[in-house]
Write a protein that holds these residues in place. Sequence first.
Motif, PDB file in Angstrom:
ATOM      1  N   LEU A 182       0.826  -1.205   0.000  1.00 12.41           N
ATOM      2  CA  LEU A 182       0.000   0.000   0.000  1.00 12.41           C
ATOM      3  C   LEU A 182       0.865   1.263   0.000  1.00 12.41           C
ATOM      4  CD1 LEU A 182      -2.803  -1.229   2.384  1.00 12.41           C
ATOM      5  CD2 LEU A 182      -2.874  -1.046  -0.110  1.00 12.41           C
ATOM      6  N   LYS A 183       2.005   1.215   0.681  1.00 13.83           N
ATOM      7  CA  LYS A 183       2.937   2.356   0.643  1.00 13.83           C
ATOM      8  C   LYS A 183       3.489   2.532  -0.772  1.00 13.83           C
ATOM      9  CE  LYS A 183       4.361   1.979   5.447  1.00 13.83           C
ATOM     10  NZ  LYS A 183       5.457   1.660   6.374  1.00 13.83           N
ATOM     11  N   LEU A 184       3.821   1.414  -1.403  1.00 13.13           N
ATOM     12  CA  LEU A 184       4.303   1.466  -2.779  1.00 13.13           C
ATOM     13  C   LEU A 184       3.234   2.033  -3.702  1.00 13.13           C
ATOM     14  CD1 LEU A 184       6.355   0.759  -5.024  1.00 13.13           C
ATOM     15  CD2 LEU A 184       5.398  -1.565  -5.026  1.00 13.13           C
ATOM     16  N   ARG A 185       2.012   1.555  -3.574  1.00 15.48           N
ATOM     17  CA  ARG A 185       0.905   2.035  -4.412  1.00 15.48           C
ATOM     18  C   ARG A 185       0.681   3.528  -4.223  1.00 15.48           C
ATOM     19  NH1 ARG A 185      -1.117   2.151  -7.736  1.00 15.48           N
ATOM     20  NH2 ARG A 185      -3.330   1.989  -7.406  1.00 15.48           N
ATOM     21  N   LEU A 186       0.781   3.994  -2.995  1.00 22.00           N
ATOM     22  CA  LEU A 186       0.591   5.419  -2.726  1.00 22.00           C
ATOM     23  C   LEU A 186       1.648   6.246  -3.451  1.00 22.00           C
ATOM     24  CD1 LEU A 186      -0.947   7.654  -1.243  1.00 22.00           C
ATOM     25  CD2 LEU A 186       0.587   7.282   0.697  1.00 22.00           C
ATOM     26  N   LEU A 187       2.900   5.845  -3.340  1.00 25.92           N
ATOM     27  CA  LEU A 187       3.980   6.571  -4.009  1.00 25.92           C
ATOM     28  C   LEU A 187       3.802   6.530  -5.529  1.00 25.92           C
ATOM     29  CD1 LEU A 187       6.712   8.035  -4.067  1.00 25.92           C
ATOM     30  CD2 LEU A 187       7.787   5.763  -4.097  1.00 25.92           C
ATOM     31  N   LEU A 188       3.560   5.341  -6.072  1.00 26.28           N
ATOM     32  CA  LEU A 188       3.426   5.205  -7.522  1.00 26.28           C
ATOM     33  C   LEU A 188       2.240   6.014  -8.039  1.00 26.28           C
ATOM     34  CD1 LEU A 188       4.170   1.398  -7.981  1.00 26.28           C
ATOM     35  CD2 LEU A 188       5.750   3.319  -8.260  1.00 26.28           C
ATOM     36  N   THR A 189       1.125   5.939  -7.347  1.00 25.45           N
ATOM     37  CA  THR A 189      -0.057   6.683  -7.780  1.00 25.45           C
ATOM     38  C   THR A 189       0.188   8.183  -7.724  1.00 25.45           C
ATOM     39  OG1 THR A 189      -1.539   4.907  -7.131  1.00 25.45           O
ATOM     40  CG2 THR A 189      -2.514   7.098  -7.340  1.00 25.45           C
ATOM     41  N   ALA A 190       0.862   8.653  -6.685  1.00 25.83           N
ATOM     42  CA  ALA A 190       1.146  10.090  -6.567  1.00 25.83           C
ATOM     43  C   ALA A 190       1.990  10.561  -7.750  1.00 25.83           C
ATOM     44  CB  ALA A 190       1.849  10.387  -5.250  1.00 25.83           C
ATOM     45  N   VAL A 191       3.003   9.797  -8.115  1.00 25.83           N
ATOM     46  CA  VAL A 191       3.858  10.187  -9.238  1.00 25.83           C
ATOM     47  C   VAL A 191       3.090  10.116 -10.550  1.00 25.83           C
ATOM     48  CG1 VAL A 191       5.948   9.609 -10.544  1.00 25.83           C
ATOM     49  CG2 VAL A 191       5.989   9.554  -8.040  1.00 25.83           C
ATOM     50  N   VAL A 192       2.295   9.084 -10.732  1.00 30.71           N
ATOM     51  CA  VAL A 192       1.510   8.932 -11.967  1.00 30.71           C
ATOM     52  C   VAL A 192       0.502  10.072 -12.113  1.00 30.71           C
ATOM     53  CG1 VAL A 192      -0.224   7.463 -13.097  1.00 30.71           C
ATOM     54  CG2 VAL A 192       1.873   6.454 -12.197  1.00 30.71           C
ATOM     55  N   VAL A 193      -0.160  10.422 -11.035  1.00 32.37           N
ATOM     56  CA  VAL A 193      -1.120  11.539 -11.080  1.00 32.37           C
ATOM     57  C   VAL A 193      -0.384  12.835 -11.424  1.00 32.37           C
ATOM     58  CG1 VAL A 193      -2.618  12.986  -9.625  1.00 32.37           C
ATOM     59  CG2 VAL A 193      -2.874  10.495  -9.616  1.00 32.37           C
ATOM     60  N   LEU A 194       0.743  13.073 -10.802  1.00 38.36           N
ATOM     61  CA  LEU A 194       1.531  14.277 -11.081  1.00 38.36           C
ATOM     62  C   LEU A 194       1.968  14.308 -12.551  1.00 38.36           C
ATOM     63  CD1 LEU A 194       2.924  16.846 -10.062  1.00 38.36           C
ATOM     64  CD2 LEU A 194       4.881  15.417  -9.443  1.00 38.36           C
ATOM     65  N   CYS A 195       2.413  13.176 -13.070  1.00 45.22           N
ATOM     66  CA  CYS A 195       2.830  13.111 -14.481  1.00 45.22           C
ATOM     67  C   CYS A 195       1.656  13.400 -15.415  1.00 45.22           C
ATOM     68  CB  CYS A 195       3.449  11.750 -14.791  1.00 45.22           C
ATOM     69  SG  CYS A 195       5.102  11.529 -14.085  1.00 45.22           S
ATOM     70  N   HIS A 196       0.478  12.867 -15.087  1.00 50.75           N
ATOM     71  CA  HIS A 196      -0.701  13.170 -15.902  1.00 50.75           C
ATOM     72  C   HIS A 196      -0.983  14.671 -15.910  1.00 50.75           C
ATOM     73  CE1 HIS A 196      -1.566   8.880 -16.042  1.00 50.75           C
ATOM     74  NE2 HIS A 196      -2.483   9.142 -16.951  1.00 50.75           N
ATOM     75  N   LEU A 197      -0.900  15.289 -14.755  1.00 48.92           N
ATOM     76  CA  LEU A 197      -1.167  16.728 -14.665  1.00 48.92           C
ATOM     77  C   LEU A 197      -0.130  17.532 -15.457  1.00 48.92           C
ATOM     78  CD1 LEU A 197      -2.235  16.956 -10.922  1.00 48.92           C
ATOM     79  CD2 LEU A 197      -3.706  17.077 -12.956  1.00 48.92           C
ATOM     80  N   ILE A 198       1.120  17.079 -15.445  1.00 45.55           N
ATOM     81  CA  ILE A 198       2.185  17.768 -16.204  1.00 45.55           C
ATOM     82  C   ILE A 198       1.914  17.669 -17.706  1.00 45.55           C
ATOM     83  CG2 ILE A 198       4.624  17.548 -16.864  1.00 45.55           C
ATOM     84  CD1 ILE A 198       5.149  16.939 -13.823  1.00 45.55           C
ATOM     85  N   VAL A 199       1.530  16.486 -18.175  1.00 46.96           N
ATOM     86  CA  VAL A 199       1.240  16.323 -19.613  1.00 46.96           C
ATOM     87  C   VAL A 199      -0.020  17.106 -19.981  1.00 46.96           C
ATOM     88  CG1 VAL A 199       0.628  14.653 -21.424  1.00 46.96           C
ATOM     89  CG2 VAL A 199       2.468  14.126 -19.800  1.00 46.96           C
ATOM     90  N   LEU A 200      -1.036  17.055 -19.131  1.00 45.50           N
ATOM     91  CA  LEU A 200      -2.249  17.827 -19.398  1.00 45.50           C
ATOM     92  C   LEU A 200      -1.976  19.320 -19.432  1.00 45.50           C
ATOM     93  CD1 LEU A 200      -4.731  15.669 -17.355  1.00 45.50           C
ATOM     94  CD2 LEU A 200      -4.963  16.218 -19.795  1.00 45.50           C
TER      95      LEU A 200
END
Length: 148
Positions: free
Chosen positions: A125-143
């Motif tokens: 769950l800690k791994l998922r939290l970190l990965l999801t946070a980075v993925v969401v941030l990357c989506h926002l950067i591309v958007l």
Amino acid sequence: MSVFTSDRNVAWGLGLAGLIPFIGAGALAWWAPPAWQITAVYGFSYYSAVILSFLGGVHWGSALQVSRAGNRRRLILAMLPSLIAWPALLFDVMFGLWVLLAGFILIAGYDFSHDGRDGFPRWYLKLRLLLTAVVVLCHLIVLLRLGG
């Protein structure tokens, strides 16, 4: 070193390595030559759809491994990421990225719910939290690059 610790380290390593296409394509969307920027954005969205689908597979596999209450619901919910990801690729790329972003947020919400985290170790769950946070941030950067 126990097998559990070794598996955890491999999962963390692979999970972090899985961020490379998100970060790389996000950077290319901003700083590559214009023709490559377009390819980077499409590559980003395709990879995003694949990974979102993979996250559903995690729950599918979990439900099949151990018999527990709520498995039918978990199996059904495990299909939702694929049913979000595939149509997202058919939309305009900007709208599709918003849909994929919403999919990552929704599956994270399920992952951290009582039913969603059942059967997973705390470190996952800690791994998922970190990965999801980075993925969401990357989506926002591309958007942001697309003006959306």
